[in-house]
Design a protein around this motif. Sequence first.
Motif, PDB file in Angstrom:
ATOM      1  N   ALA A  33       1.002  -1.507   0.077  1.00  0.00           N
ATOM      2  CA  ALA A  33       0.213   0.188  -0.494  1.00  0.00           C
ATOM      3  C   ALA A  33       0.532   1.095   0.175  1.00  0.00           C
ATOM      4  N   ILE A  34       2.434   1.416   0.948  1.00  0.00           N
ATOM      5  CA  ILE A  34       2.500   2.426   0.472  1.00  0.00           C
ATOM      6  C   ILE A  34       3.585   2.553  -0.514  1.00  0.00           C
ATOM      7  N   THR A  35       3.722   1.312  -0.996  1.00  0.00           N
ATOM      8  CA  THR A  35       4.628   1.619  -2.418  1.00  0.00           C
ATOM      9  C   THR A  35       3.373   2.989  -3.132  1.00  0.00           C
ATOM     10  N   GLU A  36       2.053   1.944  -3.460  1.00  0.00           N
ATOM     11  CA  GLU A  36       1.362   3.389  -4.005  1.00  0.00           C
ATOM     12  C   GLU A  36       1.259   4.348  -3.804  1.00  0.00           C
ATOM     13  N   LEU A  37       1.019   4.443  -2.211  1.00  0.00           N
ATOM     14  CA  LEU A  37       0.399   5.794  -1.910  1.00  0.00           C
ATOM     15  C   LEU A  37       1.191   6.940  -2.113  1.00  0.00           C
TER      16      LEU A  37
END
Length: 239
Positions: free
Chosen positions: A41-45
């Motif tokens: 999720a962090i990679t996307e956010l």
Amino acid sequence: MKTALVTGSNKGIGFEISKKLLKEGYHVLVGARDESRGKNAITELAKYGPVDLIKIDYSDSESIKEAVKRVSNEYKELNLLVNNAGIPGPLIKRPSWEFTKEELLETYTVDFLGPFELSKGLLPILIENHGKIVNVSIPIEPMPFPNMNPFAYLTGKAPLNIMTKSWGISIDEIALPIQIFAVMPGAVSTDLNNHTTGKGVKMPEEAAEWIVGLALDEKNHNGQVINFEGKLADYKNLV
């Protein structure tokens, strides 16, 4: 930089809340039980702004204590906590008395005790920063549902609504510089309902936009439990 912790933000409504807050200039702490999913999720956010992962499991007190310790030490500008993570319990059609104690306890722990413990632990830093606690909840009035009877979900979320109102009273009485309120976005297409779609079912983006709008407006929502249509839940007739 203004900072928000959003639990259960590796997917669904929490992910969209985090994205919206990042676009509003927040540093977002992604609260996730599963570290691998949290990192994904962090990679996307990260495309939208600064994000960090906070590993937290509402069913594990030690996990909550560690999260409180880390946030308090490393993210002293925290001014928004969104208690979004939760579980519905069994969503199947059966009489309420056929639910087991274990099913009810698991849901109660994740949907109420976890948010309670995290909110209590982060209360000092949120007060210092004149912050807000936003609890994502549901209406707690039992009613017929097609193909299911979410007894565990209702009994898990009911005390979260009561906590919101009770804390709100205490905050006003002591005149603390903080707000707590709950939001009930209604039916939203997520993995909790197998991504159900249809009339009256919102997409996570729509729910998140409404929730963040309330979280960032300058109105006093302290102690309120607000549904998607703007109506406030009022339990006074139950007293």
